[in-house]
Design a protein around this motif. Structure first.
Motif, PDB file in Angstrom:
ATOM      1  N   VAL A  35       0.826  -1.328   0.022  1.00 62.70           N
ATOM      2  CA  VAL A  35       0.006  -0.069   0.214  1.00 62.70           C
ATOM      3  C   VAL A  35       0.894   1.188   0.014  1.00 62.70           C
ATOM      4  N   GLN A  36       1.938   1.169   0.658  1.00 59.08           N
ATOM      5  CA  GLN A  36       2.676   2.391   0.874  1.00 59.08           C
ATOM      6  C   GLN A  36       3.415   2.743  -0.212  1.00 59.08           C
ATOM      7  N   ALA A  37       4.165   1.386  -1.065  1.00 59.87           N
ATOM      8  CA  ALA A  37       4.696   1.538  -2.247  1.00 59.87           C
ATOM      9  C   ALA A  37       3.831   2.127  -3.379  1.00 59.87           C
ATOM     10  N   TRP A  38       2.436   1.656  -3.335  1.00 59.18           N
ATOM     11  CA  TRP A  38       1.509   1.911  -4.456  1.00 59.18           C
ATOM     12  C   TRP A  38       1.428   3.673  -4.149  1.00 59.18           C
TER      13      TRP A  38
ATOM     14  N   GLN B 223       3.783   5.903  -5.811  1.00 55.81           N
ATOM     15  CA  GLN B 223       3.845   5.919  -6.997  1.00 55.81           C
ATOM     16  C   GLN B 223       2.886   6.616  -7.613  1.00 55.81           C
ATOM     17  N   GLN B 224       1.902   7.226  -7.004  1.00 54.96           N
ATOM     18  CA  GLN B 224       0.855   8.128  -7.192  1.00 54.96           C
ATOM     19  C   GLN B 224       1.218   9.562  -7.078  1.00 54.96           C
ATOM     20  N   LYS B 225       2.545   9.753  -6.523  1.00 57.94           N
ATOM     21  CA  LYS B 225       2.921  10.982  -6.317  1.00 57.94           C
ATOM     22  C   LYS B 225       2.839  11.988  -7.637  1.00 57.94           C
TER      23      LYS B 225
END
Length: 58
Positions: free
Chosen positions: A46-49, A52-54
């Motif tokens: 969840v944190q990695a995803w 990526q949305q930044k």
């Protein structure tokens, strides 16, 4: 994390987690069968995803 915890972590609704997260690449792990299946999400995924949305700097 369960769907409610994931929604709180992402500041989204639980309905969004069920509807959009798998479509956007955030895949749950399901425990149980049929309607009793409980989707769970790995905290690290969840944190990695989310990272990526930044949005890119303007």
């Amino acid at each position: 994390m369960n769907a409610k915890q994931t929604a709180e972590h992402l500041n989204m609704s639980v309905a969004w987690v069920y509807r959009e997260a798998p479509r956007l690449g955030l895949s749950p792990y399901k425990f149980g069968n049929g309607r009793n299946a409980k989707p769970q999400f790995k905290v690290s995924e969840v944190q990695a995803w989310a990272k990526q949305q930044k949005m890119p700097a303007a």
